[in-house]
Design an enzyme around this catalytic site. Sequence first.
Site, short mmCIF file in Angstrom:
data_model
loop_
_atom_site.label_atom_id
_atom_site.label_comp_id
_atom_site.label_asym_id
_atom_site.label_seq_id
_atom_site.Cartn_x
_atom_site.Cartn_y
_atom_site.Cartn_z
N ASP A 32 50.84 47.45 31.59
CA ASP A 32 50.90 48.24 30.37
C ASP A 32 50.44 47.42 29.15
OD1 ASP A 32 51.42 50.50 28.92
OD2 ASP A 32 53.59 50.24 28.84
N HIS A 49 41.20 48.53 28.30
CA HIS A 49 41.14 48.77 29.75
C HIS A 49 40.11 47.86 30.39
CE1 HIS A 49 43.79 52.09 29.10
NE2 HIS A 49 42.92 52.81 28.44
N LEU A 143 45.91 38.65 51.61
CA LEU A 143 46.66 39.49 50.67
C LEU A 143 46.26 40.97 50.81
CD1 LEU A 143 48.40 39.62 47.91
CD2 LEU A 143 46.16 39.69 46.80
#
Length: 252
Positions: A32, A49, A143
């Site tokens: 956020d 963004h 991962l």
Amino acid sequence: MSIKIPFLSKQPKESDSLSEENAPNHVAIIMDGNGRWAQKRGLPRFAGHKEGVSTVNKIVKTAVKANVKVLTLYTFSTENWKRPKQEVEYILKLPKEFLHVYLPSLMENNVRIQTIGDFQALPSHTQEAVNYAKEKTKHNDGLILNFALNYGGRYEILKAVKQIVTEVKEDDIDMSSLDEETFSKYLYTTGVSDPDLLIRTGGECRLSNFMLWQMAYTEFWFTDKLWPEFTEETFYEALLAYQHRKRRYGGI
Ligand SMILES: CCc1cc(N2CCCCCC2)n2ncc(-c3ccc(F)cc3)c2n1
């Protein structure tokens, strides 16, 4: 074995070194603060963004180094559709942009890409870019990089309940066999362990409809830093804080 943290100037005490065996298996992140990062700099929200994309790459690499097994990133929630049309269209092009630049590095780091959420409802260009990356990385066993895309926790639970009711009505399953483990199989996250650590950037201290069932026993770690300001050092700080928590899973 302890993992060397490049930022600790003084020789770390035992309790300050990140031990491989105590690293959280699954880290979830609510990324956020991207819009506010841009507004603080007098830039349009989409610049935040865009900056956030490079932070994703940085933190993925750090998660690999820190021996994290699963990293789930909340990239687009079912509520995000309410944002201005132009911002939504821009955000939904980011997967293609990210993968165009970083997929080779993900392959080098043996990362496997998965998603959770209502994937089919995304634009076809978003689906095509992500499906290509899923296919390309499906044999990687390092991962697991799990993108929560068009994801909503309550929708996920309701969808599972509806599926179970249908199967009970059709006698495909017996209600008596329904326990937490069986219920979890009906969620997007089936086969993936629950998050051990949730990190949320941007100063808010709430779940925002993220992995509501899965985070029953998850440790939460909040920071006021905005996602584009989140660094490898801050990630290690969160991992160390996790290591100092005593997890009880409801016990004493
Ligand atoms: C579609 C929403 C969205 C938003 C977004 N942001 C915006 C929100 C938070 C900050 C990061 C940048 N990113 N960053 C990477 C991806 C991505 C998703 C799937 C994939 F396979 C590869 C990359 C991404 N996706």
